[in-house]
Enzyme design. Structure first.
Site, PDB file in Angstrom:
ATOM      1  N   CYS A 155       0.035   4.230   2.560  1.00  0.00           N
ATOM      2  CA  CYS A 155       0.407   3.666   3.697  1.00  0.00           C
ATOM      3  C   CYS A 155       1.851   3.991   4.166  1.00  0.00           C
ATOM      4  O   CYS A 155       2.119   4.504   5.001  1.00  0.00           O
ATOM      5  CB  CYS A 155       0.097   2.179   4.049  1.00  0.00           C
ATOM      6  SG  CYS A 155      -1.729   1.644   3.724  1.00  0.00           S
ATOM      7  N   CYS A 170       0.887  -1.141  -0.035  1.00  0.00           N
ATOM      8  CA  CYS A 170      -0.047   0.037   0.296  1.00  0.00           C
ATOM      9  C   CYS A 170       1.021   1.102   0.084  1.00  0.00           C
ATOM     10  O   CYS A 170       1.662   1.590   1.093  1.00  0.00           O
ATOM     11  CB  CYS A 170      -0.957  -0.144   1.213  1.00  0.00           C
ATOM     12  SG  CYS A 170      -1.840   1.312   1.502  1.00  0.00           S
TER      13      CYS A 170
END
Lengths: 203, 184
Positions: free
Chosen positions: B74, B71
């Site tokens: 993230c 991700c």
């Protein structure tokens, strides 16, 4: 007075029941519920430069709308499964339609064309830079799947299956729902939790 | 004849100086790197393990950063989580990271640990027992990454959302909410 309150006692639960049935929100979707008519995405252009409307698929039994994108590793892991689904169910009148609403790096129309060619997508891969289609469907992640029945109502929505790693999948949610729908039944599982990368909505 | 040795002497002095400087610089770097090298531990867990941390942090605010190596937003926002830990640990903020990566794959575990070490994530770090399966997302009651959860001082869970729930939580929103819950 007594009869009036009796009536209230009798009617109120019925009213509440109707209210609760009609207005229960979907568990994982704040916009759309199972049984709702599929939102019309208007006319979206595909990587083949053709324009596609929902009504163009009138002859299809079922439509599987997948909100996906080029860059989310989870969505990318599902591309092969989408291709296999289209191949396996093509003769049964099932049509996969992929829509990308992300517009960040790597998700422009040209990049989508490259991906569709590389992976030899056997389904339309549409670009919606307005993002309206995903908003109307209440899509939150890529991949987020919506199976539409013959009446173009949402029959199943959520995850494609239950594991990103294909070798570990135990519940093939979308395939199971499709099999049941093609059998003329209502899917046993109509909604599961979608998971993946959050869709990058604009301001 | 006389000039050359003089020059040599100066050269020697210069060399010696640069050596000393080099050694100082090296030792300086050594100190700072050992300062940053917090022993990072990665624990396989699920909601029960997360809840245990929340229970053990009674009276404190717990920030949970759900992330994954795959991700990119993230990874981009993770340094901010580390900053919040450093800034507010003394004010009663407990930070926990939960990696939604495949915990059974040793290579991926290494990647997760490598990232956390690089970030200096000196707090509790969990890796989802059920990997990145639907069950794992179900267990933690989340759908999309990145995702942040705050447990207030009473242990009540608050999932952070942006004013438009469809949009991701920015570091600004994170700052506001952390400050808000710490003040309560």
């Amino acid at each position: 007075m007594a009869t009036k309150s009796n009536l209230l006692v009798r009617v109120l639960p019925a009213v509440m029941l109707v209210l609760s049935v009609c207005c229960v929100a979907a568990e994982y979707n704040t916009t759309l519920d199972v049984g709702d008519a599929a939102p019309d995405w208007g006319a979206l252009v595909g990587t083949d430069e053709e324009t596609y409307r929902l009504s163009d698929f009138g002859d299809k039994e079922l439509i599987v709308v997948v909100f996906t994108c080029n860059t989310c590793p989870v969505a990318v892991d599902y591309e092969g499964r989408m291709i296999a689904l289209q191949k396996d169910y093509n003769a049964k009148g099932v049509q996969v339609v992929a829509i990308n609403v992300n517009t960040n790096d790597g998700n422009d129309y040209e990049a989508m064309k490259v991906r569709a060619a590389e992976k030899q997508f056997n389904f339309p891969y549409l670009y919606d830079e307005t993002q309206q289609s995903a908003r109307d469907f209440g899509a939150t992640v890529t991949p987020h799947v919506f199976v539409l029945d013959k009446d173009r109502k949402v029959a199943y929505m959520g995850a494609f299956d239950d594991h990103r790693d294909e070798s570990k999948v135990e519940n093939h949610h979308v395939r199971t729902a499709i099999d049941q729908l093609l059998d003329g039944k209502t899917p046993q599982v109509t909604e599961t939790r979608q998971f993946g990368c959050g869709i990058k909505y604009h301001d | 004849m006389v000039r050359l040795p003089l020059l040599r002497r100066w050269l020697l002095v210069g060399l010696a100086m640069s050596c000393v400087c080099g050694i100082l610089a090296c030792s300086g770097a050594g100190v700072s790197s050992s300062d940053q090298e917090v022993a990072i531990e990665l624990t396989t867990g699920g909601m029960a393990e997360l809840q245990q941390i929340v229970d053990d942090s009674q009276g404190k605010v717990v920030l949970v950063d759900f992330w994954a190596t795959w991700c990119s937003p993230c990874r981009k926002q993770f340094p901010h989580t580390v900053e919040l830990h450093e800034q507010y640990a003394d004010d009663g903020l407990v930070v926990v990271s939960v990696s939604m990566d495949d915990s059974e794959d040793p290579e991926i575990r290494e990647q997760v640990l490598g990232f956390l070490t690089k970030m200096g994530a000196g707090f509790s770090n969990l890796i989802s027992r059920h990997g990145d399966s639907q069950q794992a997302f179900e267990e933690f009651d989340i759908s999309a990454l990145p995702h942040y959860v705050l447990f207030d001082r009473d242990g009540k869970r608050h999932d952070l959302t942006s004013p438009d729930p469809a949009k991701p939580v920015t570091t600004e929103i994170l700052d506001q909410r952390v400050a808000e819950y710490l003040d309560r």
